[in-house]
Write a protein that holds these residues in place. Sequence first.
Motif, PDB file in Angstrom:
ATOM      1  N   ARG A 359       1.922   3.830   1.193  1.00 52.87           N
ATOM      2  CA  ARG A 359       3.060   4.084   1.470  1.00 52.87           C
ATOM      3  C   ARG A 359       3.851   2.930   2.252  1.00 52.87           C
ATOM      4  NH1 ARG A 359       3.323   8.185   5.733  1.00 52.87           N
ATOM      5  NH2 ARG A 359       2.734   6.221   6.921  1.00 52.87           N
ATOM      6  N   ASP A 360       3.397   2.447   3.247  1.00 52.51           N
ATOM      7  CA  ASP A 360       3.956   1.297   3.922  1.00 52.51           C
ATOM      8  C   ASP A 360       4.230   0.094   3.193  1.00 52.51           C
ATOM      9  OD1 ASP A 360       3.598   3.063   5.883  1.00 52.51           O
ATOM     10  OD2 ASP A 360       2.003   2.107   7.029  1.00 52.51           O
ATOM     11  N   LEU A 361       3.367   0.061   2.090  1.00 56.51           N
ATOM     12  CA  LEU A 361       3.867  -1.249   1.287  1.00 56.51           C
ATOM     13  C   LEU A 361       4.978  -0.949   0.153  1.00 56.51           C
ATOM     14  CD1 LEU A 361       0.138  -2.361   0.606  1.00 56.51           C
ATOM     15  CD2 LEU A 361       1.781  -3.366   1.882  1.00 56.51           C
ATOM     16  N   ALA A 362       5.487   0.267  -0.010  1.00 59.26           N
ATOM     17  CA  ALA A 362       6.169   0.485  -1.027  1.00 59.26           C
ATOM     18  C   ALA A 362       7.609  -0.082  -0.814  1.00 59.26           C
ATOM     19  CB  ALA A 362       6.465   2.202  -0.941  1.00 59.26           C
ATOM     20  N   GLY A 363       8.121  -0.365  -1.780  1.00 61.71           N
ATOM     21  CA  GLY A 363       9.814  -0.760  -1.991  1.00 61.71           C
ATOM     22  C   GLY A 363      10.592   0.160  -2.231  1.00 61.71           C
ATOM     23  N   PRO A 364      11.920  -0.192  -2.176  1.00 59.38           N
ATOM     24  CA  PRO A 364      12.892   1.111  -2.218  1.00 59.38           C
ATOM     25  C   PRO A 364      12.716   1.876  -3.650  1.00 59.38           C
ATOM     26  CG  PRO A 364      13.933  -1.064  -1.584  1.00 59.38           C
ATOM     27  CD  PRO A 364      12.257  -1.391  -1.837  1.00 59.38           C
ATOM     28  N   ALA A 365      12.314   1.185  -4.457  1.00 59.04           N
ATOM     29  CA  ALA A 365      12.349   1.705  -5.840  1.00 59.04           C
ATOM     30  C   ALA A 365      11.183   2.824  -5.867  1.00 59.04           C
ATOM     31  CB  ALA A 365      12.320   0.835  -6.953  1.00 59.04           C
ATOM     32  N   ASP A 366      10.258   2.584  -5.024  1.00 59.48           N
ATOM     33  CA  ASP A 366       9.046   3.414  -5.219  1.00 59.48           C
ATOM     34  C   ASP A 366       9.226   4.919  -4.494  1.00 59.48           C
ATOM     35  OD1 ASP A 366       7.515   1.380  -6.256  1.00 59.48           O
ATOM     36  OD2 ASP A 366       7.048   0.588  -4.312  1.00 59.48           O
ATOM     37  N   LYS A 367      10.309   5.008  -3.759  1.00 55.81           N
ATOM     38  CA  LYS A 367      10.747   6.067  -2.834  1.00 55.81           C
ATOM     39  C   LYS A 367      10.501   7.322  -3.882  1.00 55.81           C
ATOM     40  CE  LYS A 367      13.514   7.892   0.791  1.00 55.81           C
ATOM     41  NZ  LYS A 367      11.933   8.197   1.591  1.00 55.81           N
ATOM     42  N   SER A 368       9.893   8.292  -3.422  1.00 53.17           N
ATOM     43  CA  SER A 368       9.826   9.472  -4.231  1.00 53.17           C
ATOM     44  C   SER A 368       9.326  10.977  -3.264  1.00 53.17           C
ATOM     45  CB  SER A 368       8.618   9.384  -5.087  1.00 53.17           C
ATOM     46  OG  SER A 368       8.226  10.591  -5.900  1.00 53.17           O
ATOM     47  N   VAL A 369      10.248  11.592  -3.437  1.00 58.97           N
ATOM     48  CA  VAL A 369      10.133  12.997  -2.454  1.00 58.97           C
ATOM     49  C   VAL A 369      10.311  14.088  -3.500  1.00 58.97           C
ATOM     50  CG1 VAL A 369      11.224  14.428  -0.519  1.00 58.97           C
ATOM     51  CG2 VAL A 369      11.178  11.846  -0.424  1.00 58.97           C
ATOM     52  N   ILE A 370       9.277  14.762  -3.560  1.00 56.49           N
ATOM     53  CA  ILE A 370       9.322  15.847  -4.287  1.00 56.49           C
ATOM     54  C   ILE A 370       9.030  17.315  -3.463  1.00 56.49           C
ATOM     55  CG2 ILE A 370       7.860  16.843  -6.535  1.00 56.49           C
ATOM     56  CD1 ILE A 370       6.844  14.063  -7.059  1.00 56.49           C
ATOM     57  N   GLU A 371       9.914  18.099  -3.933  1.00 55.18           N
ATOM     58  CA  GLU A 371       9.980  19.342  -3.149  1.00 55.18           C
ATOM     59  C   GLU A 371       9.823  19.283  -1.822  1.00 55.18           C
ATOM     60  OE1 GLU A 371       7.300  21.770  -5.689  1.00 55.18           O
ATOM     61  OE2 GLU A 371       8.704  21.498  -7.304  1.00 55.18           O
ATOM     62  N   GLY A 372      10.158  18.306  -0.807  1.00 55.06           N
ATOM     63  CA  GLY A 372      10.159  17.955   0.134  1.00 55.06           C
ATOM     64  C   GLY A 372       8.811  17.114   0.700  1.00 55.06           C
ATOM     65  N   ASN A 373       8.034  16.757  -0.146  1.00 56.85           N
ATOM     66  CA  ASN A 373       6.757  16.146   0.069  1.00 56.85           C
ATOM     67  C   ASN A 373       6.975  14.765  -0.197  1.00 56.85           C
ATOM     68  OD1 ASN A 373       4.934  18.544   0.465  1.00 56.85           O
ATOM     69  ND2 ASN A 373       5.515  18.733  -1.654  1.00 56.85           N
ATOM     70  N   ASP A 374       6.740  13.922   0.744  1.00 57.79           N
ATOM     71  CA  ASP A 374       6.914  12.353   0.534  1.00 57.79           C
ATOM     72  C   ASP A 374       5.606  11.873  -0.282  1.00 57.79           C
ATOM     73  OD1 ASP A 374       7.462   9.990   0.763  1.00 57.79           O
ATOM     74  OD2 ASP A 374       6.793   9.450   2.824  1.00 57.79           O
ATOM     75  N   CYS A 375       6.021  11.615  -1.569  1.00 59.43           N
ATOM     76  CA  CYS A 375       5.225  11.166  -2.506  1.00 59.43           C
ATOM     77  C   CYS A 375       5.052   9.543  -2.728  1.00 59.43           C
ATOM     78  CB  CYS A 375       5.154  11.729  -3.981  1.00 59.43           C
ATOM     79  SG  CYS A 375       5.007  13.483  -3.764  1.00 59.43           S
ATOM     80  N   THR A 376       5.779   8.669  -1.847  1.00 54.35           N
ATOM     81  CA  THR A 376       6.019   7.384  -1.940  1.00 54.35           C
ATOM     82  C   THR A 376       4.839   6.470  -1.768  1.00 54.35           C
ATOM     83  OG1 THR A 376       8.224   7.812  -0.897  1.00 54.35           O
ATOM     84  CG2 THR A 376       7.349   5.704  -1.003  1.00 54.35           C
ATOM     85  N   PHE A 377       4.470   5.531  -2.680  1.00 61.71           N
ATOM     86  CA  PHE A 377       3.438   4.736  -2.519  1.00 61.71           C
ATOM     87  C   PHE A 377       3.999   3.532  -3.360  1.00 61.71           C
ATOM     88  CE2 PHE A 377       1.879   7.560  -5.575  1.00 61.71           C
ATOM     89  CZ  PHE A 377       1.441   6.687  -6.526  1.00 61.71           C
ATOM     90  N   VAL A 378       3.383   2.354  -2.932  1.00 64.35           N
ATOM     91  CA  VAL A 378       3.504   1.130  -3.727  1.00 64.35           C
ATOM     92  C   VAL A 378       2.969   1.116  -5.249  1.00 64.35           C
ATOM     93  CG1 VAL A 378       1.367   0.127  -3.020  1.00 64.35           C
ATOM     94  CG2 VAL A 378       3.399  -1.274  -3.408  1.00 64.35           C
ATOM     95  N   SER A 379       4.055   0.772  -6.041  1.00 63.96           N
ATOM     96  CA  SER A 379       3.482   0.696  -7.646  1.00 63.96           C
ATOM     97  C   SER A 379       3.102  -0.839  -8.083  1.00 63.96           C
ATOM     98  CB  SER A 379       4.654   1.086  -8.404  1.00 63.96           C
ATOM     99  OG  SER A 379       5.746   0.158  -8.283  1.00 63.96           O
ATOM    100  N   ASP A 380       3.574  -1.866  -7.093  1.00 62.03           N
ATOM    101  CA  ASP A 380       3.139  -3.101  -7.460  1.00 62.03           C
ATOM    102  C   ASP A 380       1.876  -3.679  -6.975  1.00 62.03           C
ATOM    103  OD1 ASP A 380       3.176  -5.864  -7.731  1.00 62.03           O
ATOM    104  OD2 ASP A 380       4.994  -6.436  -6.989  1.00 62.03           O
ATOM    105  N   PHE A 381       0.997  -3.916  -7.849  1.00 60.43           N
ATOM    106  CA  PHE A 381      -0.427  -4.117  -7.186  1.00 60.43           C
ATOM    107  C   PHE A 381      -0.382  -5.546  -6.663  1.00 60.43           C
ATOM    108  CE2 PHE A 381      -1.118  -2.020 -11.617  1.00 60.43           C
ATOM    109  CZ  PHE A 381      -2.085  -0.961 -11.125  1.00 60.43           C
ATOM    110  N   ASN A 382       0.362  -6.399  -6.906  1.00 62.25           N
ATOM    111  CA  ASN A 382       0.254  -7.780  -6.185  1.00 62.25           C
ATOM    112  C   ASN A 382       0.652  -7.385  -4.902  1.00 62.25           C
ATOM    113  OD1 ASN A 382      -0.158  -9.238  -8.654  1.00 62.25           O
ATOM    114  ND2 ASN A 382       1.803  -8.346  -9.331  1.00 62.25           N
TER     115      ASN A 382
END
Length: 532
Positions: A359-382
């Motif tokens: 989650r800490d490595l996530a960029g702005p495009a990775d932000k995801s909140v679903i029904e109040g739950n933080d589902c953010t995590f990085v998508s760029d493997f690199n």
Amino acid sequence: MASSLLSDEKNGRKSLHTLHMERQEQAERSVLISCQSSTNEKKFLKYLSKHGEINKYFFYESYGVYAVVEFANQESVTSLLEGVAIPGGIHESTVPFKSRLLSLRNLGSVDSSNQLSGLQCQPQTTIPINELIKTLSREQSIDKQISSLTEAYQLTEENSRLRFLICSLLKDIATAYFPECTIKPFGSSVNGFGKLGCDLDMLLDLDSITGRNVKLPKSGLSLEYQMKRANSERAVTQSILSVIGECVDQFGPGCVGVQKILNARCPLVRFAHQPSGFQCDLTANNRVAMKSTELLYLYGELDPRVRSLVFTVRCWARAHGVTSSIPGAWITNFSLTVMVLFFLQKRSPPIIPTLDHLRDLAGPADKSVIEGNDCTFVSDFNKIQLQSNTETLEQLLGEFFEFYATFPFSRMSINIRKGKEQNKPEVAPLHIQNPFETSLNVSKNVNASQLDRFVALVQESAWLLQQSETSTPRGGGAGGEGAPTPWGLASLLLPSQVAGIKSRKKRRREPASERIKGLLESLKNKNQLKKS
Ligand code: GTP
Ligand code: MG
């Protein structure tokens, strides 16, 4: 985003999003054709090629022989469907729905002098466990056994295409109601941990409908039927699934045994898709499950040992009835996978990072909140730096069993977000924090006796792997005559190996030497039985 996808692909890794896009697009250009086993492959291809170039095709068996044919262009499918006949007649009543599930008749068979039809069918199910045990017993190291199991069980390229094609065929039905919808596979069909024959979990996705997330303007147009509101999102999901379920039941070619299970925590429509042999679960508005799928996929792609260990543990658990295809108080494959991930986070150095780190490595495009739950995590493997852990799969398997043989289940909860066990927040025999809906326990269904069975099995398996009797190849190796003697991972999959563990408590009272003697005896007896 585009550049990160490119660099991922250079490393041979695709994001799940890219995989979905590619496969969905292929599926749209594909048709499923019921053939006869005597179909002449050359004539078949010649006939279909009249409609355009064919990119790929393959045959498989499931209540008959079927072919998946992928054209190079979508127009070929349109052209093909224009010419198809709708069966009918005095005795047959048909619903004239032109699906891409077709049936080919009387095209001309292979020469009767040529006994074999020549159709090479691609397997869509795993080899039986006995055969797997034999194959593994011929391998010369436990590491090779684990790789061999993964090879034998993982989804093939063809099976993956077939899964996306079935989603695409169902989408054709659902678009009658929701023209912009898509149907996406999730769960083990795409998370990298699916074995041949696993169920097909599908998500009806309406999120692409333009304007869904657009704020209601002060002036201008908004949809009139927005006025048609249900009293909860759950009620909307239920009514959508109810009509789609009805439609699949009435008009879905090859869809049988349709059940609407709308009162479940996650409402679904369950059915069997006969031409593919898949057991299907169709859900809607289930975005957290898609996020879990993405997360599992990401972990599986980070290090090849992750997938191999998950396959091995899942197979071992199934062989001993720790998991089951019937819902109940058993540990599910999903819970088991999270347990493996947690174990890999706890290695020193860790093999995979914690979810909080991702989650800490996530960029702005990775932000995801679903029904109040933080589902953010990085998508760029690199962006993910792995630590250099060089443990072998053999070591990891042994350590996995050891780890859970002594895990303080009664006090602690398994938490992949933190990568550390936490005090249990509630009473439950097994507590595994749901990675995204953190107040939930993914193993809430597991009762004390199932957990006890699991613990007894991991203890036994840890012990067996430490015995030279089990941990070294036992003759009858590659090229040898007759059935090879099960050893290593193969002996861990023998159900009777651990059948002696009727009651953990009883065993505990026995002196260790007695236990060991008993187990070695049972190993020997097993081998003698095999040889006779
Ligand atoms: P198979 O047993 O091979 O079908 O594995 P699977 O991972 O597909 O499991 P299943 O079909 O039971 O569930 C499909 C997906 O739903 C999983 O991959 C998860 O993403 C999600 N899921 C299943 N069970 C749970 C659960 O208890 N909690 C949460 N949060 N998600 C779950
Ligand atoms: Mg599944």
